[in-house]
Enzyme design. Sequence first.
Site, PDB file in Angstrom:
ATOM      1  N   HIS A   1       0.808  -1.211   0.000  1.00  0.00           N
ATOM      2  CA  HIS A   1       0.000   0.000   0.000  1.00  0.00           C
ATOM      3  C   HIS A   1       0.845   1.266   0.000  1.00  0.00           C
ATOM      4  CE1 HIS A   1       0.507   1.056   4.337  1.00  0.00           C
ATOM      5  NE2 HIS A   1       0.613  -0.258   4.507  1.00  0.00           N
TER       6      HIS A   1
ATOM      7  N   CYS B   1       2.269  -5.029   7.130  1.00  0.00           N
ATOM      8  CA  CYS B   1       2.023  -4.753   5.718  1.00  0.00           C
ATOM      9  C   CYS B   1       3.233  -4.040   5.112  1.00  0.00           C
ATOM     10  CB  CYS B   1       0.773  -3.906   5.559  1.00  0.00           C
ATOM     11  SG  CYS B   1      -0.748  -4.812   5.918  1.00  0.00           S
TER      12      CYS B   1
END
Length: 537
Positions: A437, A456
Amino acid sequence: MSSATGWKPLIFAAAMMLSLASSALAEEGTPSLNEVLAERLEEQEVALRAFYAARDGRPAWQEAATVAALATALRTLDGDGLTPQDYRPDMLVAAHRQALDEQSPPAARARFDLQASQTLLMALRHLQRGKVDPYRIDPGWEVPIEAPPLDLAAISQAVDARRVEQAFASARPSAPPYERLRSSLSRYRHIARQGGWPMMPPRPQSLRPGDRHDDVRLLRERLAILGELEVMAAHVAGEPASGTPDPRRYDETLVAAVERFQQRHLLEVDGIVGPRTRAALNVPVATRIDQIRVNLERARWLLHGLPDSFVLVDIAGYRIRYFRPDGEVWRSRIVVGRPYRRTPSLRSKITHLTINPTWTVPPTILREDVLPRVRRNLGYLWQQDLMVLSPSGRRLDPRDVDWWRPGNVILRQRAGPQNALGRVVLRFPNDHLVYLHDTPAQALFDREQRAFSSGCIRVQGVLELAQHLFDDTGTDARVSTLVASGRTRNIHLERPVPVILHYWTVHPDEGGQLVFRPDIYQRDAALLEALDGPLAR
């Protein structure tokens, strides 16, 4: 005629009769070597049966020269970071002599043939897939080892031609990084045989460009051993001669060599030999050899069956590469999970992208990070643009929640430039709920070591990567237009794109030079112990 002379014809005649009787017995009831092999193969593993099927049931190891070729090839496995004695090449040669003694029955010959073939197949399997089962040392492992089937017919031909090393070469990963690691292992072992490199004495003060110090001589020698020969070119031992540069002076040539060293060890590239750079310089060559061996094993897990186009996330190297269908490679920096919130190793496929995402705070982050801050200051929710929702999605007033016992409340951050996920998320199925992301915290990409996330992967320039994925999969979408709309949308790719998240603590860079990375998740020690441990036969 003497008694001794008289017995010789009788002994010869008896021997001939015994030989004829043995031959007749073999013809009548004693099974041949091929028959014994066929019978014993029925209870062997599939791979062994397949090997002999490729040979039409013929034995493989009845000739001493063929066994010697196998033993010689096994001794070369140290070049792959494996331990040759695990495969007992010397015992193999000795067992062959015993099994092929004139008095040895077909059963003994067959038993040896099977054992030698098992050793061959084990070595091939270890070269192709690794000696260590990654699931043994990492219960969260999610990367299937997709090595192609061994070409047993070609391997059988190589055995018959006594070119076992050729069979080994066919099993190794063919990707260039593997060969670069092998050649580097040979080079570092050569350095070890020459006595290694000098250690820099521990000092509280740093060496800075322009300094004069006795440690500079050691620094020159240390870097020259690694191939930075220009740092020694203009210097002589002892006191500097007239017109010769002072070897004690930290000059520009040496500074440039130190900066290259820092870059290859993920240190801040400033040319200053401070505590961290000095510590990296003082890592013994034996430790570097072990690091290379460990990463050769990781390469055997991964570097097979790679698709032509895929995204590769290099966790410990803080890098991402997208190998595009046209042969181009897109590269960028990433931020990965902290040591206590590790980014997992896994293999999946990017299926869709979320544009202008909202962010629902995961339970672990809510419990460990967000709730303590909210309890200290309720205004944190407004500062971070966090909405409070019931489990059914109903909006709650934060002032009505008991934040010491909040129950199953959900915190969700609205879409926008300050959203924790930024403007784009690349999603792929996995059990760890991680994804690639964007991020508003762009300054972190300037750091050399970037383990700051909660698992992440934050990607620098992810909007460019997203557009490449759209273009390369035939997905009719423009990232800039979608982001500008402000709407939260999921855009599915016309074709999923493979993605691999993997952990390397040593890897060749684009120029072929080894980059040594800190073992941020402390995974090397367990793998090294398993690599040096006993074989699972």
